[in-house]
Design a protein around this motif. Sequence first.
Motif, mmCIF file in Angstrom:
data_model
loop_
_atom_site.group_PDB
_atom_site.id
_atom_site.type_symbol
_atom_site.label_atom_id
_atom_site.label_comp_id
_atom_site.label_asym_id
_atom_site.label_seq_id
_atom_site.Cartn_x
_atom_site.Cartn_y
_atom_site.Cartn_z
ATOM 1 N N SER A 118 8.293 0.866 11.131
ATOM 2 C CA SER A 118 9.273 2.044 10.931
ATOM 3 C C SER A 118 10.385 1.378 11.486
ATOM 4 O O SER A 118 10.524 0.777 12.638
ATOM 5 N N GLY A 119 11.445 1.939 11.000
ATOM 6 C CA GLY A 119 12.874 1.383 11.498
ATOM 7 C C GLY A 119 13.286 2.382 12.460
ATOM 8 O O GLY A 119 13.238 3.813 12.354
ATOM 9 N N LEU A 120 14.145 2.054 13.436
ATOM 10 C CA LEU A 120 14.661 3.000 14.661
ATOM 11 C C LEU A 120 15.970 3.521 14.342
ATOM 12 O O LEU A 120 16.913 3.235 15.175
ATOM 13 N N ASP A 121 16.182 3.658 12.993
ATOM 14 C CA ASP A 121 17.692 3.887 12.570
ATOM 15 C C ASP A 121 17.500 5.450 12.334
ATOM 16 O O ASP A 121 16.618 6.060 12.663
ATOM 17 N N SER A 122 18.526 6.058 11.349
ATOM 18 C CA SER A 122 18.600 7.349 11.059
ATOM 19 C C SER A 122 17.430 7.609 10.048
ATOM 20 O O SER A 122 17.147 8.918 9.894
ATOM 21 N N ASP A 123 16.602 6.736 9.534
ATOM 22 C CA ASP A 123 15.544 7.140 8.542
ATOM 23 C C ASP A 123 14.226 7.215 9.291
ATOM 24 O O ASP A 123 13.262 7.022 8.773
ATOM 25 N N PHE A 124 14.167 6.966 10.613
ATOM 26 C CA PHE A 124 13.212 7.361 11.532
ATOM 27 C C PHE A 124 12.379 8.496 11.217
ATOM 28 O O PHE A 124 13.372 9.432 11.335
ATOM 29 N N ASN A 125 10.996 8.653 11.072
ATOM 30 C CA ASN A 125 10.450 9.950 10.679
ATOM 31 C C ASN A 125 9.074 9.870 11.310
ATOM 32 O O ASN A 125 8.052 9.161 10.872
ATOM 33 N N LEU A 126 8.702 10.546 12.264
ATOM 34 C CA LEU A 126 7.372 10.848 12.926
ATOM 35 C C LEU A 126 6.448 11.269 11.789
ATOM 36 O O LEU A 126 5.325 10.704 12.006
ATOM 37 N N ARG A 127 6.773 12.178 11.076
ATOM 38 C CA ARG A 127 5.812 12.789 10.160
ATOM 39 C C ARG A 127 5.292 11.526 9.089
ATOM 40 O O ARG A 127 4.158 11.776 8.670
ATOM 41 N N ARG A 128 6.292 10.826 8.519
ATOM 42 C CA ARG A 128 6.076 9.863 7.651
ATOM 43 C C ARG A 128 4.847 8.723 8.332
ATOM 44 O O ARG A 128 4.105 8.256 7.900
ATOM 45 N N ILE A 129 5.033 8.417 9.783
ATOM 46 C CA ILE A 129 4.238 7.616 10.494
ATOM 47 C C ILE A 129 2.633 8.096 10.447
ATOM 48 O O ILE A 129 1.862 7.494 10.422
ATOM 49 N N GLU A 130 2.725 9.531 10.834
ATOM 50 C CA GLU A 130 1.467 10.218 10.578
ATOM 51 C C GLU A 130 0.582 9.977 9.338
ATOM 52 O O GLU A 130 -0.514 9.853 9.285
ATOM 53 N N ARG A 131 1.521 10.138 8.171
ATOM 54 C CA ARG A 131 0.871 9.861 6.721
ATOM 55 C C ARG A 131 0.229 8.331 6.790
ATOM 56 O O ARG A 131 -0.601 8.209 6.277
ATOM 57 N N TYR A 132 1.228 7.273 7.237
ATOM 58 C CA TYR A 132 0.913 5.984 6.954
ATOM 59 C C TYR A 132 -0.324 5.710 7.808
ATOM 60 O O TYR A 132 -1.493 5.130 7.423
ATOM 61 N N LEU A 133 -0.660 6.533 9.242
ATOM 62 C CA LEU A 133 -1.765 6.188 9.922
ATOM 63 C C LEU A 133 -2.979 6.608 9.106
ATOM 64 O O LEU A 133 -4.097 5.989 9.390
ATOM 65 N N ILE A 134 -2.940 7.812 8.510
ATOM 66 C CA ILE A 134 -4.067 8.229 7.617
ATOM 67 C C ILE A 134 -4.668 7.166 6.756
ATOM 68 O O ILE A 134 -5.791 6.903 6.467
ATOM 69 N N LEU A 135 -3.649 6.620 6.087
ATOM 70 C CA LEU A 135 -3.794 5.579 4.935
ATOM 71 C C LEU A 135 -4.579 4.314 5.702
ATOM 72 O O LEU A 135 -5.585 3.936 5.178
ATOM 73 N N VAL A 136 -4.230 4.006 6.889
ATOM 74 C CA VAL A 136 -4.656 2.775 7.583
ATOM 75 C C VAL A 136 -5.974 3.195 7.842
ATOM 76 O O VAL A 136 -6.818 2.192 7.794
ATOM 77 N N TRP A 137 -6.255 4.183 8.795
ATOM 78 C CA TRP A 137 -7.654 4.485 9.248
ATOM 79 C C TRP A 137 -8.752 4.604 8.234
ATOM 80 O O TRP A 137 -9.774 4.290 8.293
ATOM 81 N N GLU A 138 -8.131 5.040 7.014
ATOM 82 C CA GLU A 138 -9.117 5.438 6.017
ATOM 83 C C GLU A 138 -9.381 3.948 5.253
ATOM 84 O O GLU A 138 -10.462 3.853 4.964
ATOM 85 N N SER A 139 -8.431 2.922 5.549
ATOM 86 C CA SER A 139 -8.925 1.942 4.834
ATOM 87 C C SER A 139 -9.753 0.914 5.518
ATOM 88 O O SER A 139 -10.452 -0.079 5.013
ATOM 89 N N GLY A 140 -10.019 1.149 6.812
ATOM 90 C CA GLY A 140 -10.992 0.356 7.476
ATOM 91 C C GLY A 140 -10.340 -0.623 8.355
ATOM 92 O O GLY A 140 -11.010 -1.308 9.017
ATOM 93 N N ALA A 141 -9.132 -0.642 8.457
ATOM 94 C CA ALA A 141 -8.298 -1.897 9.157
ATOM 95 C C ALA A 141 -7.700 -1.280 10.559
ATOM 96 O O ALA A 141 -7.801 0.024 10.622
ATOM 97 N N THR A 142 -7.290 -1.915 11.417
ATOM 98 C CA THR A 142 -6.883 -1.509 12.515
ATOM 99 C C THR A 142 -5.186 -1.356 12.516
ATOM 100 O O THR A 142 -4.429 -2.431 12.108
ATOM 101 N N PRO A 143 -4.848 -0.310 12.794
ATOM 102 C CA PRO A 143 -3.244 -0.010 12.705
ATOM 103 C C PRO A 143 -2.663 -0.706 14.149
ATOM 104 O O PRO A 143 -3.167 -0.545 15.225
ATOM 105 N N VAL A 144 -1.400 -1.207 14.063
ATOM 106 C CA VAL A 144 -0.326 -1.563 15.100
ATOM 107 C C VAL A 144 0.842 -0.920 14.713
ATOM 108 O O VAL A 144 1.349 -1.401 13.445
ATOM 109 N N ILE A 145 1.473 -0.205 15.286
ATOM 110 C CA ILE A 145 2.909 0.415 14.925
ATOM 111 C C ILE A 145 4.001 -0.378 15.503
ATOM 112 O O ILE A 145 3.999 -0.763 16.587
ATOM 113 N N VAL A 146 4.767 -0.898 14.431
ATOM 114 C CA VAL A 146 5.921 -1.906 14.868
ATOM 115 C C VAL A 146 7.212 -0.986 14.621
ATOM 116 O O VAL A 146 7.613 -0.648 13.517
ATOM 117 N N LEU A 147 7.867 -0.658 15.643
ATOM 118 C CA LEU A 147 9.257 -0.251 15.720
ATOM 119 C C LEU A 147 10.307 -1.091 15.365
ATOM 120 O O LEU A 147 10.764 -1.868 16.473
#
Length: 363
Positions: A118-147
């Motif tokens: 996720s970019g730390l510019d004006s396009d930063f969006n917590l709600r989008r990160i929440e959505r991506y986290l669901i995709l990652v956890w559902e996949s079976g992989a381990t998430p690491v958030i990179v800002l």
Amino acid sequence: MNLKQLGWSDALAASFAPYHPQGFGAGRVAVEYRDRYLLYTEQGEQFAEVSGKLRHLATGIPDLPVVGDWVVIQSSADQSTIIHAILPRTSKFSRKVAGSTTEEQVLATNVDTVFLVSGLDSDFNLRRIERYLILVWESGATPVIVLNKADLCPDLEARIAEVAAISAKRNSEGTAIGVPVLALSAAQHQGLEALQLYLQPGTTIALLGSSGVGKSTIANQLKGELVQTVQAVRSGDDRGKHTTTHRQLILLPSGALIIDTPGMRELTLWSGTEALSEAFTDIEELAQHCRFRDCQHEHEPNCAVQQAVAAGQLDSKRLLNYQKLQRELQHLVRKQDQRASLAEKERWKKIHKSMRNHPKLKR
């Protein structure tokens, strides 16, 4: 190339065992084109096509190879290589295809860790990160958030705290587990060393995130050379063009493999009811104290979730996103059920038609 360097495991060897005596080989899909694939094999890079039998047996596009898949192959004297089967997937990233069609699109498979960028510019969006986290956890992989783009953020610690607050989940013992949150600036060559911990030989990393967050820049820096074209983001909204046009499995100097994916303008979940609960454990735990078991957390009396919002213990925007994602998944399940029902009716129509054309089959 050594298969172990590509992520080959004992479990894969066991799945491949029945094919070995028949003279088949194994390879991993590095790039998917329209009608052929680039594979990494022990003999090096090879182009391959899917066998007619595998294509016929596939019930849909998700049953065909994608980037990250391990496949069973056979090469002939004329140098052509045919894919005969896909070995079991350990993880799978899926979304609903863009548009109104209810169909699964598999983005990548056999991924160990996901760098959710996720970019730390004006396009930063917590709600989008929440959505991506669901995709990652559902996949079976381990998430690491990179800002990424930390150099553009005036209050970095506050941003990291915000992300950490929405990304904790609980394990089967009920212990809170925080998703690692790393801040860096790929364009400025700052902070990339924090990623090295995850780049172990034979492990597969996927880069996920919207356009313009810097996925290709990170991939290029980790590779040490230009492997993906990078373009500047648009001024005004900090959003990028689709600079990465296809998924690609890239071998890194560390021995790890990384999959760079195109930025997605539309990320509609394909499944994830359980992952939704994991991504919003705080709301799920509060809901246990609601007066009604089927509380929708809107206007019901003695709603513990709404009480937490009123007390400032829960962000109202987080609750709204939870409710939105919940409705989206419920709607998707209904559409999937309808699609399955229509497919079953179509199957029986074909059976009945076959019986009419072959009367002896009626006996």
